[in-house]
Design a protein around this motif. Structure first.
Motif, mmCIF file in Angstrom:
data_model
loop_
_atom_site.group_PDB
_atom_site.id
_atom_site.type_symbol
_atom_site.label_atom_id
_atom_site.label_comp_id
_atom_site.label_asym_id
_atom_site.label_seq_id
_atom_site.Cartn_x
_atom_site.Cartn_y
_atom_site.Cartn_z
ATOM 1 N N ARG A 182 -30.162 -8.218 6.416
ATOM 2 C CA ARG A 182 -29.470 -6.928 6.441
ATOM 3 C C ARG A 182 -28.068 -7.069 5.858
ATOM 4 N N LYS A 183 -27.670 -6.084 5.034
ATOM 5 C CA LYS A 183 -26.322 -6.074 4.476
ATOM 6 C C LYS A 183 -25.330 -5.744 5.581
ATOM 7 N N LEU A 187 -22.302 -3.993 7.428
ATOM 8 C CA LEU A 187 -21.758 -2.640 7.361
ATOM 9 C C LEU A 187 -20.278 -2.712 7.728
ATOM 10 N N TRP A 188 -19.414 -2.300 6.798
ATOM 11 C CA TRP A 188 -17.976 -2.329 7.007
ATOM 12 C C TRP A 188 -17.505 -0.950 7.420
ATOM 13 N N GLU A 189 -16.417 -0.914 8.200
ATOM 14 C CA GLU A 189 -15.916 0.350 8.717
ATOM 15 C C GLU A 189 -14.396 0.374 8.639
ATOM 16 N N SER A 217 -22.022 8.449 6.379
ATOM 17 C CA SER A 217 -20.899 7.540 6.155
ATOM 18 C C SER A 217 -19.607 7.973 6.824
ATOM 19 N N ARG A 253 -17.844 4.401 6.845
ATOM 20 C CA ARG A 253 -18.683 3.204 6.882
ATOM 21 C C ARG A 253 -19.365 3.014 5.536
ATOM 22 N N ASP A 254 -19.420 1.740 5.080
ATOM 23 C CA ASP A 254 -20.091 1.426 3.824
ATOM 24 C C ASP A 254 -20.479 -0.047 3.824
ATOM 25 N N THR A 255 -21.432 -0.398 2.958
ATOM 26 C CA THR A 255 -21.849 -1.792 2.837
ATOM 27 C C THR A 255 -20.967 -2.556 1.855
#
Length: 172
Positions: free
Chosen positions: A52-53, A55-57, A142, A159-161
């Motif tokens: 799984r990539k 997830l940055w926030e 997102s 939120r994004d990968t």
């Protein structure tokens, strides 16, 4: 006449307890099945966790000023702002609806569409297929925009990968 298998002794009818020896024996008989299911679950969750990539926030907060409660608008407006439930009973606006209106304006496509276009262009430049992207899906998946309960603070979370995309999007 009743057969002995149809009648239960009075002592057995009153016993509502669970015999843990029977439960342990059943679990022991099924140990291979239980072990196999446990091993499969651990293996599948491990594969999922490592493939799984991440997830940055990113998040920021803004204090929204209520223009109705500024500039000496009166004691009644101050009381209404302090107790919105009482203001609702009295039929006086406590200013909460204007803050909610501001939040809805900030959530609107007319404000966020340039940011969406920036994210879409950045993802396309990185080689992702963005032909199926829809603004509402992006905004709902997102972005998290809302007032902090009981305050006039707007909280926005993105939120994004792609970690490098978080700060430029929040700055927009």
């Amino acid at each position: 006449m009743t057969s002995p298998s149809q009648t239960l002794p009075l002592q057995q009818l009153d016993n509502d307890e669970i015999d843990l020896r029977q439960v342990a024996a059943t679990l022991n008989r099924q140990r291979r099945l239980i072990g196999g299911i446990t091993a499969a679950a651990v293996m599948l969750s491990g594969i999922y966790a490592f493939t799984r990539k991440p997830l940055w926030e990113g998040q920021f907060q803004i204090v929204l000023e209520n223009q109705d409660s500024q500039g000496g608008s009166g004691r009644l407006a101050q009381l209404a702002a302090a107790n919105p439930m009482l203001a609702g009973l009295a039929g006086v606006s406590g200013g909460e609806s204007s803050l909610e209106t501001e939040v809805k304006i900030l959530e609107s496509p007319s404000v966020l569409k340039p940011t969406y276009d920036f994210v879409k262009a950045s993802k396309a430049a990185a080689g992702e297929d963005v032909r199926g992207w829809v603004y509402t899906s992006w905004a709902n998946g997102s972005l998290d925009i809302g007032l902090v309960k009981g305050t006039s603070v707007l909280s926005l979370t993105y939120r994004d990968t792609d970690e490098a995309l978080i700060l430029p999007v929040l700055e927009r």
